[in-house]
Design an enzyme around this catalytic site. Structure first.
Site, PDB file in Angstrom:
ATOM      1  N   ASP A  59       0.847  -1.204   0.000  1.00 16.82           N
ATOM      2  CA  ASP A  59       0.000   0.000   0.000  1.00 16.82           C
ATOM      3  C   ASP A  59       0.883   1.255   0.000  1.00 16.82           C
ATOM      4  O   ASP A  59       0.386   2.381  -0.089  1.00 16.82           O
ATOM      5  CB  ASP A  59      -1.013  -0.001   1.147  1.00 16.82           C
ATOM      6  CG  ASP A  59      -0.373  -0.016   2.519  1.00 16.82           C
ATOM      7  OD1 ASP A  59       0.863  -0.209   2.614  1.00 16.82           O
ATOM      8  OD2 ASP A  59      -1.109   0.158   3.514  1.00 16.82           O
ATOM      9  N   SER A  60       2.212   1.048   0.042  1.00 15.14           N
ATOM     10  CA  SER A  60       3.144   2.153  -0.203  1.00 15.14           C
ATOM     11  C   SER A  60       2.858   2.775  -1.564  1.00 15.14           C
ATOM     12  O   SER A  60       3.315   3.875  -1.851  1.00 15.14           O
ATOM     13  CB  SER A  60       4.598   1.647  -0.156  1.00 15.14           C
ATOM     14  OG  SER A  60       4.776   0.537  -1.008  1.00 15.14           O
ATOM     15  N   ASP A  65      -0.936  -6.053  -0.122  1.00 14.51           N
ATOM     16  CA  ASP A  65      -1.314  -5.427   1.154  1.00 14.51           C
ATOM     17  C   ASP A  65      -2.813  -5.218   1.270  1.00 14.51           C
ATOM     18  O   ASP A  65      -3.464  -4.795   0.303  1.00 14.51           O
ATOM     19  CB  ASP A  65      -0.659  -4.038   1.259  1.00 14.51           C
ATOM     20  CG  ASP A  65       0.652  -4.071   2.016  1.00 14.51           C
ATOM     21  OD1 ASP A  65       0.951  -5.090   2.662  1.00 14.51           O
ATOM     22  OD2 ASP A  65       1.375  -3.060   1.947  1.00 14.51           O
ATOM     23  N   LYS A  99      -1.175  -9.216   3.061  1.00 12.73           N
ATOM     24  CA  LYS A  99      -0.369  -8.767   4.216  1.00 12.73           C
ATOM     25  C   LYS A  99      -1.195  -7.804   5.058  1.00 12.73           C
ATOM     26  O   LYS A  99      -1.889  -6.938   4.513  1.00 12.73           O
ATOM     27  CB  LYS A  99       0.928  -8.108   3.746  1.00 12.73           C
ATOM     28  CG  LYS A  99       1.792  -7.599   4.908  1.00 12.73           C
ATOM     29  CD  LYS A  99       3.230  -7.334   4.504  1.00 12.73           C
ATOM     30  CE  LYS A  99       3.432  -6.067   3.707  1.00 12.73           C
ATOM     31  NZ  LYS A  99       3.034  -4.825   4.385  1.00 12.73           N
ATOM     32  N   GLU A 137      -1.098  -5.384   8.718  1.00 10.75           N
ATOM     33  CA  GLU A 137      -0.245  -4.744   9.730  1.00 10.75           C
ATOM     34  C   GLU A 137      -0.806  -4.973  11.132  1.00 10.75           C
ATOM     35  O   GLU A 137      -2.014  -4.907  11.334  1.00 10.75           O
ATOM     36  CB  GLU A 137      -0.153  -3.234   9.447  1.00 10.75           C
ATOM     37  CG  GLU A 137       0.580  -2.923   8.160  1.00 10.75           C
ATOM     38  CD  GLU A 137       0.775  -1.429   7.916  1.00 10.75           C
ATOM     39  OE1 GLU A 137       0.489  -0.618   8.823  1.00 10.75           O
ATOM     40  OE2 GLU A 137       1.209  -1.074   6.804  1.00 10.75           O
ATOM     41  N   GLU A 163       9.618  -4.191  10.073  1.00  8.81           N
ATOM     42  CA  GLU A 163      10.057  -2.913   9.488  1.00  8.81           C
ATOM     43  C   GLU A 163      10.541  -1.942  10.570  1.00  8.81           C
ATOM     44  O   GLU A 163       9.888  -1.770  11.612  1.00  8.81           O
ATOM     45  CB  GLU A 163       8.874  -2.277   8.714  1.00  8.81           C
ATOM     46  CG  GLU A 163       9.241  -0.931   8.093  1.00  8.81           C
ATOM     47  CD  GLU A 163       8.231  -0.420   7.077  1.00  8.81           C
ATOM     48  OE1 GLU A 163       7.258  -1.147   6.769  1.00  8.81           O
ATOM     49  OE2 GLU A 163       8.423   0.710   6.603  1.00  8.81           O
TER      50      GLU A 163
END
Ligand code: KIV
Length: 267
Positions: A42-43, A81, A111, A113, A180
């Site tokens: 999602d970057s 993501d 993915k 978070e 991260e």
């Protein structure tokens, strides 16, 4: 084609390589270069859509980019993501959204978070036969809570909490964990505390694999986090090519005889 089993089996044998991609060309380049896992992160909100954070990214954005990346892949595993608020708010929605990334975006895994707070979500998505990767440490969707994109796990109690999060993610069925922006010794400790692979970005040398944002490591962005190594300077290389094109159009040297169509008949 690389499967979830290949990735899990690499732990303690071979380092895992992961790189982000957001479109067909970059997916193809990563795949042909031999990357194990292509991550549609999602970057993309910050890297290709120009947002300040990842928080605005939608599930439709992720599907759109994931579909394009998938077209370029022959071998790499495709991880996608789940964007902010597309999971954890409601279990049914979380499963539905993960399913959308698989059925419409062709993701082989998603993915998520967060640690203990995401455990139920991870379990339920895994129960639906969708592989889940965890993501701990500097989790960009928590930017407002963290007060910026800052290293995490500095204090002993935070570090212990993160180790517990990693163990909980493994128990919930996650197949790997991205770590991260944490100290190297914590990256090592977490890697030794779980039997699933860890993949680090700014987590030091001892994780089971590494991930970078493609445009950062290719040198598109001047300002990058401390942990990013620029392997080339694409911004200058491509900028020079564009400047040459402008010059040649202006001075009339492009197009020359090599770049035109001819017909025999007069007009
Ligand atoms: O969104 C992303 O690109 C990521 C990587 C930085 C791991 O989550």
């Amino acid at each position: 084609m690389i499967t979830i089993n290949d990735i899990i089996n690499k732990k303690n044998k071979e380092k895992i390589t992961m790189l982000t991609a957001y479109d067909y060309q970059m997916g193809k380049l990563a795949d042909e270069s031999g990357i194990d896992i292509v991550l549609v992160g999602d970057s993309l909100g910050m890297v290709v859509l120009g947002y300040e954070t990842t928080l605005e990214v939608t599930i439709d954005n992720m599907i759109y980019h994931s579909k394009a990346v998938k077209k370029g892949l022959k071998n790499s595993f495709l991880l996608v993501d789940m964007p902010f608020l597309s999971y954890n708010v409601d279990i049914k929605d979380s499963i539905y959204n993960a399913g959308q990334l698989v059925t419409k975006g062709f993701a082989q895994g998603v993915k998520i978070e967060g640690g203990k707070r995401t455990i139920e979500t991870v379990q339920k998505i895994v129960e639906m036969e969708i592989p889940v990767a965890g993501h701990l440490g500097l989790t960009p969707q928590s930017v407002n809570r963290m007060g910026g994109f800052k290293m995490q796990g500095k204090l002993k109690e935070d570090a212990i909490n993160m180790i517990e999060d990693a163990i909980a993610l493994e128990k919930a069925g996650a197949f790997c964990i991205v770590l991260e922006g944490i100290p190297e010794n914590l990256g090592k400790k977490i890697t030794e505390s779980v039997s699933i692979p860890t993949i680090g970005i700014g987590a030091g040398r001892y994780t089971d694999g590494q991930v970078l944002v493609n445009y950062d490591m290719l040198g598109f962005n001047e300002k990058v986090p401390k942990f990013v190594k620029k392997y080339t300077n694409s911004k200058n290389i491509l900028g020079d090519a564009i400047k040459s094109y402008i010059d040649e159009v202006k001075n009339g040297t492009f197009p020359n005889d090599d770049y035109k169509y001819n017909v025999d008949s007069d007009i």
